[in-house]
Design a protein around this motif. Structure first.
Motif, short mmCIF file in Angstrom:
data_model
loop_
_atom_site.label_atom_id
_atom_site.label_comp_id
_atom_site.label_asym_id
_atom_site.label_seq_id
_atom_site.Cartn_x
_atom_site.Cartn_y
_atom_site.Cartn_z
N ASN B 160 -7.11 -5.82 -6.66
CA ASN B 160 -5.46 -5.25 -6.64
C ASN B 160 -5.52 -5.32 -7.76
O ASN B 160 -4.77 -4.81 -8.73
CB ASN B 160 -4.95 -6.97 -5.93
CG ASN B 160 -4.52 -7.04 -4.86
OD1 ASN B 160 -4.75 -5.71 -3.84
ND2 ASN B 160 -3.27 -7.11 -4.10
N TYR B 161 -6.03 -6.45 -8.74
CA TYR B 161 -6.81 -6.41 -9.69
C TYR B 161 -7.44 -5.69 -11.02
O TYR B 161 -7.06 -5.34 -11.68
CB TYR B 161 -6.15 -8.42 -10.54
CG TYR B 161 -5.36 -9.17 -9.85
CD1 TYR B 161 -3.96 -8.74 -10.41
CD2 TYR B 161 -5.61 -9.59 -8.68
CE1 TYR B 161 -2.71 -9.01 -9.99
CE2 TYR B 161 -4.76 -10.65 -8.49
CZ TYR B 161 -3.13 -10.11 -9.01
OH TYR B 161 -1.88 -10.62 -8.39
N GLY B 162 -8.35 -5.25 -10.11
CA GLY B 162 -9.87 -5.01 -10.64
C GLY B 162 -9.67 -3.66 -10.64
O GLY B 162 -9.76 -2.95 -11.53
N LEU B 163 -8.91 -2.91 -9.60
CA LEU B 163 -8.78 -1.46 -8.35
C LEU B 163 -7.85 -0.87 -8.67
O LEU B 163 -7.71 -0.43 -8.31
CB LEU B 163 -9.67 -1.46 -7.49
CG LEU B 163 -11.42 -1.47 -7.87
CD1 LEU B 163 -12.47 -1.61 -6.37
CD2 LEU B 163 -12.09 -0.27 -8.54
N GLY B 164 -6.69 -1.65 -8.66
CA GLY B 164 -5.86 -1.51 -8.68
C GLY B 164 -4.70 -0.99 -7.08
O GLY B 164 -4.27 -0.11 -6.96
#
Lengths: 510, 182
Positions: B160-164
């Protein structure tokens, strides 16, 4: 000359630090996931799809190329040390590779596989560089009728070649074709077989089906069997290096395997199963000590492994230049292209040269990286084989559901994954091959599109498929492939019955 | 020379020992079910296609391929039925299947997709991990839950935060964290 210039430009794209980083990440995770037991190249590519969603297409496909080659290398490690081939192309490697591991020569088996894969991969990638543009020229001669015939041939070979009985292969193929019908018809916009479920209008995703069959179905099968089967892993001991004799016995099989693997890989002939098998037979015929075959002959690892990797490069030629997937792995790569709104074929070479040539150049780079990753660091990958099975398979299912969910952010895909997984379990128990289903799902709608286009051009005259010589020839070959074995089987039926069902429990999913 | 490294899946003591064997006869039944299922699927496709009003003026409408494929399904289904009763089936000598483990894995996946939207990715995936681990003979439930939780949390954060990507945090959590949304 044009080709070399294009390739040079591709290297400029692939060698930028940013893309080089993605290539390195791709080969590393490709190897790591490919090493895991039960995960072949097709599943590796499918599971790692979500990782590339955040990237722009060129970097994504550079990473994909790395994942693809990495999975091929990783798969040989599993088949040699664990006798658990992750896909049909590694079955032959597993026979003598595992025998070598039992004799404490696992390191040599891995070395000849890795070096053979490097040599075969490099030569075959070079061949791909020159064959793909030629195929693009050929593709320009193709109209819808020829494309349709080519797709029928590809569907036929995938079905007729794999599996123990034609009926089971066809069962899998038609299931895939039926799944491919679901959704909005591309030409009229009419919904088909959606049963009022809005999520089904977009169709059933190839990736969900592939992950369902290869990961969920396989995990269910292994869960049902693991109490009854014990596995042995052999540690790497003694010298890690190949002796002079090993080199002497390996280099010719590497080259012969490459010669078999690449051309057969480029044909719509079901990927790597045939060339690896042929390579084994050729090496056995030519060996000084054929009696060693089956008991740990290094030639029987070197040749088929080279053939396997060379055919992996060969498969990319029809995929990139014609948009024609000839193996389950290629079907998933095609799905990945479609995810980015790209359609492989001549237009891809015209419109996205950076992507195509960057990807091809990164195959050369990936091969070098993989040789480094797999020779000195092989001990590290072997450790991955020791992950306790409960956590390994639980983790596989976590990543499978992650991959299926993130395709469209929708729970319906997880329900489809579940249903397909149970179906895959049933197919696995009944020895029904799953690759025809995956290839049928993605090729079916494309074949239908070409068929209808051809008939629209001919104003409804169905004889176009037989009056165009290329199309007619392809269709005749396809028909022979189905009818030929049927006649042979009928003839031999009098001699001996019960030739089909194979009792092996260690058959891979493909 | 040969060192067999610990094979992690030894046979375990089990309480459901006796229901495991699948005989050749049930393999035949299984193949018959597959054949019958294909015939039924072919029929369903044909009926559904017949009931769908056709649109468009193309030379070949959207109904031709469904009919062809449904015909193919019926033919293949019939030939599987023939194999099931008269021909060669896979594992004709029987195959041992631990169906309890299969049910547990399937249940784990079902729980995950049923609870995903409400509870969110992390709890439902933790349950999935623990269920599959148990099916493969992992008996330490708390350890399995802890590892499952760690993996679920790691994938949630990384994707969720690294790869969106958008792994769901769950409608319950959303309601708790933003009470004035309603």
């Amino acid at each position: 000359m044009d080709t070399l210039a294009a390739l040079g430009h591709g290297f400029l794209v692939a060698l930028t630090p940013y893309n080089l980083l993605w290539s390195a990440i791709g080969v590393t995770v490709g190897t790591a996931v490919g090493v895991l037991p039960g995960i072949g190249p097709a599943l590796t590519v499918a599971l790692l799809l979500p990782v590339t969603y955040g990237l722009e297409p060129t970097s994504a496909f550079i990473m994909f190329a790395g994942i693809y080659y990495g999975a091929m290398y990783g798969g040989s490690t599993t088949s040699i040390l664990l006798n658990a081939p992750g896909e049909s192309g590694s079955i032959v490697t597993a026979i003598d590779g595992h025998a070598m591991a039992r004799q404490g020569r696992g390191a040599q088996a891995l070395a000849t596989a890795a070096i053979g894969s490097f040599i075969a991969g490099t030569i075959a990638t070079a061949a791909l560089t020159f064959v793909a543009p030629l195929m693009v020229k050929l593709a320009l001669l193709f109209g819808p009728a020829e494309y349709f015939a080519l797709m029928v041939l590809a569907l036929t070979t995938v079905t007729a070649v794999l599996g123990s009985s034609l009926a089971r292969g066809l069962a899998s193929l038609f299931l895939g074709l039926a799944l491919g019908l679901v959704g909005i018809d591309m030409q009229t916009g009419q919904a088909r077989l959606a049963f009022g479920v809005p999520e089904l209008l977009d169709g059933i995703d190839t990736v969900v089906v592939a992950v369902g069959l290869f990961a969920v179905g396989e995990t269910l099968y292994v869960a049902s069997r693991h109490r009854f089967e014990t596995e042995e892993i052999y540690a790497l001991k003694g010298s890690k290096w190949m002796s002079r004799e090993d080199w002497g016995r390996s280099w010719k099989p590497w080259l012969r395997g490459t010669l078999l693997g690449f051309p057969i890989g480029t044909l719509p002939a079901g990927g790597s199963e045939i060339p690896t098998f042929l390579s084994y037979l050729v090496e056995k015929r030519l060996a000084k000590k054929p009696e060693e075959f089956g008991k740990g002959a290094i030639e029987a690892v070197a040749g088929p492994e080279a053939a396997n990797n060379a055919s992996a490069a060969g498969v990319l030629a029809p995929l990139l230049s014609l948009g024609l997937p000839t193996s389950a792995t290629a079907a998933i790569m095609l799905a990945a292209f479609q995810q980015y709104g790209l359609q492989p074929g001549p237009t891809l070479f015209d419109n996205n040269p950076e992507l195509v040539w960057g990807m091809i150049a990164s195959l050369y780079i990936g091969n070098v990286l993989l040789l480094v990753l797999n020779l000195p660091l092989v001990g590290f990958w072997v450790k991955l084989l020791l992950i306790p099975r409960p956590w390994l398979y639980a983790g596989i299912l976590v990543f499978s559901s992650l991959g299926a969910y993130t395709l469209n952010n929708n729970v319906i895909d997880l329900v489809i994954l579940w249903v397909i997984g149970l179906l895959g379990f049933g197919m696995r128990v009944l020895n029904v091959p799953v690759a025809p289903c995956v290839v049928g799902l993605i090729l079916g709608p494309l074949a239908e599109q070409q068929f209808r286009r051809a008939l629209a051009i001919s104003q409804g005259d169905p004889s176009v498929f037989l009056t165009h010589p290329i199309s007619a020839a392809l269709l005749i070959i396809a028909a022979l492939l189905v009818i030929g074995p049927m006649i042979l089987r009928h003839r031999s039926n009098g001699a001996g019955k019960n030739d089909s069902a194979s009792p092996s429990g260690t058959h891979p999913a493909t | 020379m040969v060192g067999a490294v610990a094979a992690p899946t030894g046979p375990q003591k089990t309480v459901w020992e006796d229901e495991a064997m699948t005989t050749g006869r049930s393999m035949r039944a299984g193949e018959a079910v597959l054949g019958g299922g294909l015939i039924a699927l072919g029929g369903l496709i044909a009926v559904e296609t017949m009931l769908t009003p056709s649109v468009g003026r193309a030379v070949v409408g959207p109904a031709l391929f469904p009919y062809l494929i449904s015909g193919g399904l019926v033919l293949v289904g019939l030939s599987l039925l023939r194999e099931a009763f008269a021909g060669a089936v896979a594992h004709a000598e029987g195959l041992e299947l631990d169906l309890w483990a299969v049910a547990l894995v399937a249940a784990g996946l079902a729980v995950q997709f049923l609870l995903l939207d409400t509870l969110g990715w992390i709890p439902s995936t933790t349950i999935l991990f623990a269920a599959v681990s148990r099916a493969f003979g992992g008996r330490r439930l708390l350890v399995n839950l802890a590892i499952g939780l760690a993996l679920a949390a790691f994938t949630f954060v990384a994707f969720n935060y690294g790869l969106g990507l958008n792994l769901p945090e769950g409608s319950i959590v959303e309601r708790l964290t933003s009470p004035d949304a309603e």
